[in-house]
Structure formats: C-alpha cells, structure tokens
Design a protein around this motif. Structure first.
Motif, PDB file in Angstrom:
ATOM      1  N   LEU A 194       0.794  -1.038   0.102  1.00  0.00           N
ATOM      2  CA  LEU A 194       0.047  -0.063  -0.073  1.00  0.00           C
ATOM      3  C   LEU A 194       0.953   1.158   0.012  1.00  0.00           C
ATOM      4  O   LEU A 194       0.582   2.293  -0.401  1.00  0.00           O
ATOM      5  N   ILE A 195       2.041   1.189   0.531  1.00  0.00           N
ATOM      6  CA  ILE A 195       2.984   2.328   0.294  1.00  0.00           C
ATOM      7  C   ILE A 195       4.544   1.522   0.006  1.00  0.00           C
ATOM      8  O   ILE A 195       4.598   0.448  -0.153  1.00  0.00           O
ATOM      9  N   SER A 196       5.178   2.397  -0.688  1.00  0.00           N
ATOM     10  CA  SER A 196       6.599   1.812  -1.240  1.00  0.00           C
ATOM     11  C   SER A 196       7.433   2.948  -1.012  1.00  0.00           C
ATOM     12  O   SER A 196       7.163   4.228  -0.621  1.00  0.00           O
ATOM     13  N   PHE A 197       8.871   2.976  -1.702  1.00  0.00           N
ATOM     14  CA  PHE A 197       9.584   3.934  -1.540  1.00  0.00           C
ATOM     15  C   PHE A 197      10.407   4.133  -2.725  1.00  0.00           C
ATOM     16  O   PHE A 197      10.554   3.075  -3.588  1.00  0.00           O
ATOM     17  N   ASP A 198      10.770   5.416  -3.521  1.00  0.00           N
ATOM     18  CA  ASP A 198      11.240   5.602  -4.825  1.00  0.00           C
ATOM     19  C   ASP A 198      12.734   5.506  -4.448  1.00  0.00           C
ATOM     20  O   ASP A 198      13.440   5.126  -3.396  1.00  0.00           O
ATOM     21  N   ASP A 199      13.685   5.809  -5.634  1.00  0.00           N
ATOM     22  CA  ASP A 199      15.241   5.503  -5.418  1.00  0.00           C
ATOM     23  C   ASP A 199      15.585   6.780  -4.635  1.00  0.00           C
ATOM     24  O   ASP A 199      16.980   6.505  -4.196  1.00  0.00           O
ATOM     25  N   ASP A 200      15.030   7.797  -4.269  1.00  0.00           N
ATOM     26  CA  ASP A 200      15.478   8.883  -3.254  1.00  0.00           C
ATOM     27  C   ASP A 200      14.905   8.430  -1.973  1.00  0.00           C
ATOM     28  O   ASP A 200      14.976   9.434  -1.196  1.00  0.00           O
ATOM     29  N   TYR A 201      14.117   7.479  -1.839  1.00  0.00           N
ATOM     30  CA  TYR A 201      13.763   6.732  -0.543  1.00  0.00           C
ATOM     31  C   TYR A 201      12.519   7.921  -0.023  1.00  0.00           C
ATOM     32  O   TYR A 201      12.284   7.942   1.301  1.00  0.00           O
ATOM     33  N   ARG A 202      11.891   8.503  -0.811  1.00  0.00           N
ATOM     34  CA  ARG A 202      10.596   9.050  -0.505  1.00  0.00           C
ATOM     35  C   ARG A 202       9.455   8.139  -0.816  1.00  0.00           C
ATOM     36  O   ARG A 202       9.391   7.178  -1.586  1.00  0.00           O
TER      37      ARG A 202
END
Length: 255
Positions: A194-202
């Motif tokens: 339901l949530i994840s993180f991009d390559d910049d950890y956002r």
C-alpha cells in the motif's frame, strides 16, 4: 591469561554475527555481549572488540572505517557473508545460549547433530525463527532502533520490514539491504504494498488508498526515509517492491 592463537573461521563468523547486531560505538571491552563472547571463546574482551573493528574496516557500507588492518580470514568471512548472509545463523545461535559449554569458538557439529534429530517441520520452524530474530536485531541496530519514517523509538512498536518478503524469495531473506525499520502501522502498509519508496527513499502512496488513509499515513512521517548507519535499502529490492505495488493495483479484486 588467554592463550595467544590465530582466530579460527568459526570465531570470526561469531564476531561477524555480533558486529552486525552492535552499534559501532559499542565496540569496546566493557560491552556485555563482547564480554560474554570473550569468555566463551577464551579470549580477552579487548581482542574481541578489536576484531569487530577489523571487520568494520571491511564494511564498504560504513561512512567511517574501523581499524585499517584486516586479516585474510576476516576478508574471507566477510566475502562469504556478502554472498550468503545465512551462514552466520549458527554463530548467532551460539550467542543466544551463552551458558552452554563451548570449546574455543563453537561446535557447528554439535548444532548440526541437534538439528538432525528434529523433524523436518520442526527444523524449518527453528531455522525460520532464528533467522527472523537475527534479521530483526540486525535491522533495528542499523536504524538505531528508530522507525525510519516517524522516528518512533520504542522497540515494542518496531518491525524489521522485509522489502522482498520472507516467503516471497528465500535467497534474499537475510540480506541487510533487504530490510527497513518501520513502526507497526507503516510495516503493515508496506507489507501489503500500500506504500513503497522511490530511489530517493521518498514514500509512495498507492493510488487506491482512501484520502483519509493517505492523510493518516503521512501525518507525523518524514517525506524520506531516515537512512541507516550502514547497509542502505537496496535499489533493486525497492524497485521490485514498487513493481509489486503496481501489480497489486492492476489486479482486479476477487468476486
């Protein structure tokens, strides 16, 4: 006085298991875990503390380095760990049972004999619990026992969240880059994609989350993960997790 002798592979492996679960600032002779290990393997606490610092010199993920000198055995054990972290679990088991009589180092054969007597189902359960306990200690240590999103620092509310799930891929279960320390709510959301993180950890919120849920998940949370002292979340692991989130959103609900 402890006998001067070369460190064995088993002893270095046990030192590595401890290294992965202790903050860098506790690599000294007064740390209780170091004292217990030294007593078990018949070495001085100072020599064990120095071995942990030697291992830190091999850790390419650390911003600061330990002692520059690292033995050939240390390099060999570190390289093996980077290929397959699971081999440290026997060493971890030795540290969980400090009262058990030990020869210098610890006996892999004794551990193997005990495991062999168990049923296959029981054996798998033991290995799984041991692996999960080790992973939790390692990840919480990396993140200074704080949630990477909220800073919450009560271990009772923290989880060592797998990026690629425990049941999803057994080859990556114990890699330190496959873990993030999250509080129970965000861990549940992360585990369910339901949530994840991009390559910049956002943090990325799934499109199908209700607006109030999005508000609750972002309230009190930082925009980006607070990064660990070592072993940053692996980019390939995060990409896999994002792909799983997309797949989940594109899969029609049952019924």
């Amino acid at each position: 006085m402890a006998e001067r002798r070369n460190w064995t592979e088993d002893e270095v492996t046990e030192a590595l298991s401890l290294y992965l679960r202790l903050p860098f600032g506790k690599f000294h002779s007064r740390t209780p875990q170091i004292i217990r290990m030294a007593e078990r393997i018949k070495r001085t606490p100072s020599s064990v503390a120095m071995k942990l610092s030697n291992l830190a010199a091999l850790d390419e993920t650390l911003p600061q380095k330990g002692l520059a000198k690292a033995s050939a055995m240390g390099r060999q054990v570190w390289a093996r760990f980077r290929r397959d972290p699971s081999f440290v679990l026997v060493a971890f088991e030795a540290q969980l049972q400090p009262s058990r009589p030990q020869m210098p180092g610890f006996s892999e054969q004794r551990q193997a004999d005990w495991i062999a007597k168990q049923s296959e189902v029981t054996r798998r359960a033991v290995v799984q619990r041991r692996g999960q306990s080790f992973f939790r200690e390692m990840i919480l240590n990396n993140y200074r026992s704080r949630c990477a999103l909220t800073g919450l620092d009560d271990a009772r509310l923290l989880t060592a969240s797998h990026i690629i799930g425990w049941q999803e891929d057994d080859t990556h279960r114990l890699y330190p880059e496959n873990g993030i320390c999250l509080n129970a709510l965000h861990d549940r959301a992360f585990d369910r994609h339901l949530i994840s993180f991009d390559d910049d950890y956002r943090m990325i919120l799934a499109d199908d989350l209700p607006s109030e849920t999005k508000r609750k998940l972002t309230a009190g949370a930082s925009e980006r993960l607070q990064l660990p002292e070592r072993f940053l979340p692996g980019p390939a692991f995060l990409m896999h997790h994002r792909q799983r989130m997309v797949e989940r959103q594109n899969t029609p609900p049952l019924g």
